[in-house]
Design a protein around this motif. Sequence first.
Motif, mmCIF file in Angstrom:
data_model
loop_
_atom_site.group_PDB
_atom_site.id
_atom_site.type_symbol
_atom_site.label_atom_id
_atom_site.label_comp_id
_atom_site.label_asym_id
_atom_site.label_seq_id
_atom_site.Cartn_x
_atom_site.Cartn_y
_atom_site.Cartn_z
ATOM 1 N N LEU A 27 0.834 -1.199 0.000
ATOM 2 C CA LEU A 27 0.000 0.000 0.000
ATOM 3 C C LEU A 27 0.874 1.256 0.000
ATOM 4 C CD1 LEU A 27 -2.660 -1.205 2.599
ATOM 5 C CD2 LEU A 27 -3.082 -0.825 0.164
ATOM 6 N N HIS A 28 1.859 1.287 0.865
ATOM 7 C CA HIS A 28 2.768 2.435 0.904
ATOM 8 C C HIS A 28 3.550 2.561 -0.399
ATOM 9 C CE1 HIS A 28 2.382 4.055 4.969
ATOM 10 N NE2 HIS A 28 2.286 2.821 5.430
ATOM 11 N N GLY A 29 3.748 1.433 -1.078
ATOM 12 C CA GLY A 29 4.517 1.438 -2.306
ATOM 13 C C GLY A 29 3.860 2.178 -3.454
ATOM 14 N N LEU A 30 2.573 2.493 -3.297
ATOM 15 C CA LEU A 30 1.869 3.255 -4.330
ATOM 16 C C LEU A 30 2.116 4.754 -4.196
ATOM 17 C CD1 LEU A 30 -1.507 1.290 -4.386
ATOM 18 C CD2 LEU A 30 0.285 1.254 -6.111
ATOM 19 N N ARG A 31 2.990 5.128 -3.280
ATOM 20 C CA ARG A 31 3.267 6.543 -3.035
ATOM 21 C C ARG A 31 3.663 7.299 -4.309
ATOM 22 N NH1 ARG A 31 3.786 10.979 -2.907
ATOM 23 N NH2 ARG A 31 4.528 12.452 -1.337
ATOM 24 N N ASP A 32 4.437 6.654 -5.181
ATOM 25 C CA ASP A 32 4.912 7.360 -6.370
ATOM 26 C C ASP A 32 3.833 7.531 -7.433
ATOM 27 O OD1 ASP A 32 4.736 4.734 -7.171
ATOM 28 O OD2 ASP A 32 6.758 4.614 -8.009
ATOM 29 N N ARG A 33 2.628 6.970 -7.176
ATOM 30 C CA ARG A 33 1.531 7.141 -8.122
ATOM 31 C C ARG A 33 0.560 8.235 -7.670
ATOM 32 N NH1 ARG A 33 -0.436 1.135 -9.890
ATOM 33 N NH2 ARG A 33 -1.810 2.416 -11.198
ATOM 34 N N TYR A 34 0.853 8.823 -6.511
ATOM 35 C CA TYR A 34 0.017 9.922 -6.009
ATOM 36 C C TYR A 34 0.161 11.121 -6.943
ATOM 37 C CZ TYR A 34 -2.064 13.057 -2.509
ATOM 38 O OH TYR A 34 -2.875 13.950 -1.849
ATOM 39 N N TRP A 35 -0.799 12.045 -6.869
ATOM 40 C CA TRP A 35 -0.840 13.121 -7.868
ATOM 41 C C TRP A 35 0.155 14.248 -7.637
ATOM 42 C CZ3 TRP A 35 -6.090 16.182 -7.412
ATOM 43 C CH2 TRP A 35 -6.304 16.582 -6.102
ATOM 44 N N ASP A 36 0.952 14.176 -6.600
ATOM 45 C CA ASP A 36 1.923 15.250 -6.377
ATOM 46 C C ASP A 36 3.053 15.232 -7.402
ATOM 47 O OD1 ASP A 36 2.912 12.874 -5.306
ATOM 48 O OD2 ASP A 36 4.043 13.876 -3.724
ATOM 49 N N THR A 37 3.201 14.127 -8.136
ATOM 50 C CA THR A 37 4.227 14.061 -9.178
ATOM 51 C C THR A 37 3.676 14.449 -10.555
ATOM 52 O OG1 THR A 37 3.783 11.699 -9.559
ATOM 53 C CG2 THR A 37 5.486 12.267 -7.944
ATOM 54 N N HIS A 38 2.407 14.794 -10.619
ATOM 55 C CA HIS A 38 1.811 15.203 -11.892
ATOM 56 C C HIS A 38 2.434 16.542 -12.335
ATOM 57 C CE1 HIS A 38 -1.219 16.615 -14.777
ATOM 58 N NE2 HIS A 38 -1.664 15.377 -14.835
ATOM 59 N N PRO A 39 2.655 16.717 -13.636
ATOM 60 C CA PRO A 39 3.267 17.971 -14.110
ATOM 61 C C PRO A 39 2.538 19.227 -13.663
ATOM 62 C CG PRO A 39 3.272 16.346 -15.866
ATOM 63 C CD PRO A 39 2.488 15.744 -14.734
#
Length: 252
Positions: A27-39
């Motif tokens: 569950l924590h591993g999905l951190r990089d799919r959160y929207w804070d990395t969206h352009p």
Amino acid sequence: MTQAPPLAPARVPADLQPGRESFAARLHGLRDRYWDTHPFHLRLHSGDCTPEELRRWVANRWYYQLCLTRKNAAIIANCPLADVRREWSQRLGHQDGPNADQGGLADWLVLAEAVGLDRAEILDERHVARGVRFAVDGYLHFCQTRPWTEGVAAALTEMFSPDHMAERVVAWQKHYEWIDPSGYAYFEHRIPDARRDSARTLELVLDHCGTEAQQQAAVDALAFKCEVLRAMLDAVDYGPAGTPAGRTGTGR
């Protein structure tokens, strides 16, 4: 013949659950799919958004804010466990507030005015992009139709949100000095709530997703929610015609 209600997921003792620690790590591993990395969010935090783009984000995020009470009510309606229902029902009051001047929705309207939007244009949803509406409605439908454990798991994006919101406040104060400081009340109230809520939400998911199938469904639900949030930003970034220009004034 009346169909029997589904059985409640039993709370499985932690030492009997398959791979509880690895489940939490997934569950924590999905951190990089959160929207804070969206352009769009990267530009929003680096000060590269125009006032119109910032207003567009606020106006569209309002539609998501409206959804939260309904999706939480759907989770409650699907949950046969009274103790979970009692606990989750507190979220309804936090968002709607005891009256129209308090709560998450009220704070978001203050934010809208702080960035130069009229309250009326937020309430009538004139600036909500089609893609945002479609994504948010899809999230609501998911919580209405899937088992309550999956709806709760989808809410685990709140594990990733407190630090992101804290960074947003710092970035906005640095780059967008024209925003009225009163608008930051939403984040000041939400950040500590999200830190508290996320820990309990994770505990609920770990306790009640006791089989490998339930755990995979929970991971999939959180991944779906991350896609919903990023789809919202895709639509906001697209910037359809008729986006809000805001009132005139410094920085606007």
